[in-house]
Write a protein that holds these residues in place. Sequence first.
Motif, PDB file in Angstrom:
ATOM      1  N   SER A 107       0.840  -1.188   0.000  1.00  0.00           N
ATOM      2  CA  SER A 107       0.000   0.000   0.000  1.00  0.00           C
ATOM      3  C   SER A 107       0.880   1.245   0.000  1.00  0.00           C
ATOM      4  O   SER A 107       2.052   1.198   0.357  1.00  0.00           O
ATOM      5  CB  SER A 107      -0.930  -0.006   1.207  1.00  0.00           C
ATOM      6  N   THR A 108       0.293   2.342  -0.343  1.00  0.00           N
ATOM      7  CA  THR A 108       1.021   3.605  -0.367  1.00  0.00           C
ATOM      8  C   THR A 108       1.550   3.949   1.013  1.00  0.00           C
ATOM      9  O   THR A 108       2.689   4.384   1.163  1.00  0.00           O
ATOM     10  CB  THR A 108       0.111   4.732  -0.874  1.00  0.00           C
ATOM     11  N   ALA A 109       0.734   3.744   2.044  1.00  0.00           N
ATOM     12  CA  ALA A 109       1.168   4.071   3.408  1.00  0.00           C
ATOM     13  C   ALA A 109       2.377   3.229   3.813  1.00  0.00           C
ATOM     14  O   ALA A 109       3.327   3.755   4.401  1.00  0.00           O
ATOM     15  CB  ALA A 109       0.017   3.861   4.384  1.00  0.00           C
ATOM     16  N   ARG A 110       2.375   1.955   3.497  1.00  0.00           N
ATOM     17  CA  ARG A 110       3.510   1.093   3.829  1.00  0.00           C
ATOM     18  C   ARG A 110       4.768   1.531   3.072  1.00  0.00           C
ATOM     19  O   ARG A 110       5.862   1.564   3.620  1.00  0.00           O
ATOM     20  CB  ARG A 110       3.184  -0.362   3.516  1.00  0.00           C
ATOM     21  N   ASP A 111       4.600   1.851   1.802  1.00  0.00           N
ATOM     22  CA  ASP A 111       5.737   2.308   1.001  1.00  0.00           C
ATOM     23  C   ASP A 111       6.323   3.602   1.573  1.00  0.00           C
ATOM     24  O   ASP A 111       7.541   3.746   1.672  1.00  0.00           O
ATOM     25  CB  ASP A 111       5.309   2.554  -0.453  1.00  0.00           C
ATOM     26  N   GLN A 112       5.453   4.517   1.951  1.00  0.00           N
ATOM     27  CA  GLN A 112       5.922   5.776   2.522  1.00  0.00           C
ATOM     28  C   GLN A 112       6.619   5.552   3.860  1.00  0.00           C
ATOM     29  O   GLN A 112       7.603   6.210   4.174  1.00  0.00           O
ATOM     30  CB  GLN A 112       4.756   6.758   2.685  1.00  0.00           C
ATOM     31  N   GLU A 113       6.114   4.602   4.647  1.00  0.00           N
ATOM     32  CA  GLU A 113       6.741   4.311   5.938  1.00  0.00           C
ATOM     33  C   GLU A 113       8.143   3.734   5.749  1.00  0.00           C
ATOM     34  O   GLU A 113       9.061   4.064   6.495  1.00  0.00           O
ATOM     35  CB  GLU A 113       5.873   3.343   6.749  1.00  0.00           C
ATOM     36  N   ARG A 114       8.325   2.899   4.745  1.00  0.00           N
ATOM     37  CA  ARG A 114       9.662   2.348   4.463  1.00  0.00           C
ATOM     38  C   ARG A 114      10.619   3.457   4.030  1.00  0.00           C
ATOM     39  O   ARG A 114      11.779   3.478   4.423  1.00  0.00           O
ATOM     40  CB  ARG A 114       9.583   1.276   3.376  1.00  0.00           C
ATOM     41  N   ARG A 115      10.134   4.365   3.212  1.00  0.00           N
ATOM     42  CA  ARG A 115      10.991   5.435   2.711  1.00  0.00           C
ATOM     43  C   ARG A 115      11.260   6.505   3.765  1.00  0.00           C
ATOM     44  O   ARG A 115      12.345   7.064   3.826  1.00  0.00           O
ATOM     45  CB  ARG A 115      10.351   6.094   1.487  1.00  0.00           C
ATOM     46  N   TYR A 116      10.235   6.807   4.588  1.00  0.00           N
ATOM     47  CA  TYR A 116      10.328   7.890   5.562  1.00  0.00           C
ATOM     48  C   TYR A 116       9.843   7.389   6.923  1.00  0.00           C
ATOM     49  O   TYR A 116       8.701   7.641   7.313  1.00  0.00           O
ATOM     50  CB  TYR A 116       9.507   9.101   5.106  1.00  0.00           C
ATOM     51  N   PRO A 117      10.714   6.657   7.636  1.00  0.00           N
ATOM     52  CA  PRO A 117      10.312   6.074   8.926  1.00  0.00           C
ATOM     53  C   PRO A 117       9.726   7.112   9.876  1.00  0.00           C
ATOM     54  O   PRO A 117      10.146   8.271   9.877  1.00  0.00           O
ATOM     55  CB  PRO A 117      11.622   5.509   9.480  1.00  0.00           C
ATOM     56  N   TYR A 118       8.778   6.681  10.663  1.00  0.00           N
ATOM     57  CA  TYR A 118       8.094   7.458  11.700  1.00  0.00           C
ATOM     58  C   TYR A 118       7.039   8.415  11.147  1.00  0.00           C
ATOM     59  O   TYR A 118       6.055   8.676  11.810  1.00  0.00           O
ATOM     60  CB  TYR A 118       9.065   8.253  12.579  1.00  0.00           C
ATOM     61  N   PHE A 119       7.229   8.966   9.964  1.00  0.00           N
ATOM     62  CA  PHE A 119       6.305   9.973   9.462  1.00  0.00           C
ATOM     63  C   PHE A 119       5.586   9.562   8.184  1.00  0.00           C
ATOM     64  O   PHE A 119       4.530  10.086   7.874  1.00  0.00           O
ATOM     65  CB  PHE A 119       7.044  11.302   9.184  1.00  0.00           C
ATOM     66  N   GLY A 120       6.159   8.652   7.415  1.00  0.00           N
ATOM     67  CA  GLY A 120       5.602   8.302   6.117  1.00  0.00           C
ATOM     68  C   GLY A 120       4.162   7.842   6.169  1.00  0.00           C
ATOM     69  O   GLY A 120       3.305   8.328   5.432  1.00  0.00           O
ATOM     70  N   ARG A 121       3.859   6.897   7.046  1.00  0.00           N
ATOM     71  CA  ARG A 121       2.494   6.364   7.144  1.00  0.00           C
ATOM     72  C   ARG A 121       1.522   7.441   7.613  1.00  0.00           C
ATOM     73  O   ARG A 121       0.429   7.583   7.080  1.00  0.00           O
ATOM     74  CB  ARG A 121       2.465   5.174   8.090  1.00  0.00           C
ATOM     75  N   VAL A 122       1.943   8.220   8.603  1.00  0.00           N
ATOM     76  CA  VAL A 122       1.066   9.271   9.130  1.00  0.00           C
ATOM     77  C   VAL A 122       0.702  10.271   8.045  1.00  0.00           C
ATOM     78  O   VAL A 122      -0.465  10.608   7.849  1.00  0.00           O
ATOM     79  CB  VAL A 122       1.743   9.990  10.327  1.00  0.00           C
ATOM     80  N   PHE A 123       1.705  10.746   7.333  1.00  0.00           N
ATOM     81  CA  PHE A 123       1.429  11.733   6.298  1.00  0.00           C
ATOM     82  C   PHE A 123       0.630  11.141   5.150  1.00  0.00           C
ATOM     83  O   PHE A 123      -0.177  11.827   4.540  1.00  0.00           O
ATOM     84  CB  PHE A 123       2.723  12.384   5.790  1.00  0.00           C
ATOM     85  N   ALA A 124       0.840   9.867   4.841  1.00  0.00           N
ATOM     86  CA  ALA A 124       0.063   9.231   3.778  1.00  0.00           C
ATOM     87  C   ALA A 124      -1.413   9.180   4.146  1.00  0.00           C
ATOM     88  O   ALA A 124      -2.281   9.431   3.312  1.00  0.00           O
ATOM     89  CB  ALA A 124       0.588   7.830   3.496  1.00  0.00           C
ATOM     90  N   TRP A 125      -1.732   8.851   5.394  1.00  0.00           N
ATOM     91  CA  TRP A 125      -3.131   8.729   5.816  1.00  0.00           C
ATOM     92  C   TRP A 125      -3.779  10.050   6.163  1.00  0.00           C
ATOM     93  O   TRP A 125      -4.971  10.237   5.946  1.00  0.00           O
ATOM     94  CB  TRP A 125      -3.251   7.765   6.999  1.00  0.00           C
ATOM     95  N   GLU A 126      -3.012  10.976   6.719  1.00  0.00           N
ATOM     96  CA  GLU A 126      -3.598  12.236   7.159  1.00  0.00           C
ATOM     97  C   GLU A 126      -3.515  13.340   6.109  1.00  0.00           C
ATOM     98  O   GLU A 126      -4.102  14.397   6.282  1.00  0.00           O
ATOM     99  CB  GLU A 126      -2.934  12.699   8.445  1.00  0.00           C
ATOM    100  N   SER A 127      -2.817  13.078   5.066  1.00  0.00           N
ATOM    101  CA  SER A 127      -2.640  14.085   4.020  1.00  0.00           C
ATOM    102  C   SER A 127      -3.969  14.420   3.368  1.00  0.00           C
ATOM    103  O   SER A 127      -4.823  13.574   3.161  1.00  0.00           O
ATOM    104  CB  SER A 127      -1.673  13.553   2.962  1.00  0.00           C
TER     105      SER A 127
END
Length: 128
Positions: free
Chosen positions: A1-21
């Motif tokens: 998923s996009t959130a998982r991909d963002q979390e791998r690329r940007y630990p700690y913030f990737g998933r949050v920003f993907a979902w809350e954006s």
Amino acid sequence: STARDQERRYPYFGRVFAWESICSAWPGQAADRYTGPFDTPTAHPLLVVNTLFDPATPYAGAVAASKILPGSRLLTVNGWGHVTVVTGSNCADRHVATYLLNGTLPAEGTQCAPDEVPFAAPSKESNS
């Protein structure tokens, strides 16, 4: 998923920003949106501004963007935070204002320091 991909690329913030954006909830796409090319010269050169330690838009992205945007200039803030013009750097604020008012880009390689460092001891001025 996009959130998982963002979390791998940007630990700690990737998933949050993907979902809350705001982008994740955007209802659709405009038919006239600009899809590129992004290496076409613009009427005026662009100013790209980024902090070195941005949790949402990493500095490497600003470097890459400034390289593909013809005539653009990268202004680096040697600090933290996501929104550069409110990170507390009078130097960066002056360069952005000059660009917006006059169209003048800062010199190539310009770097600005933050006015205060996170977690630093309070200044003598703030104790009085």
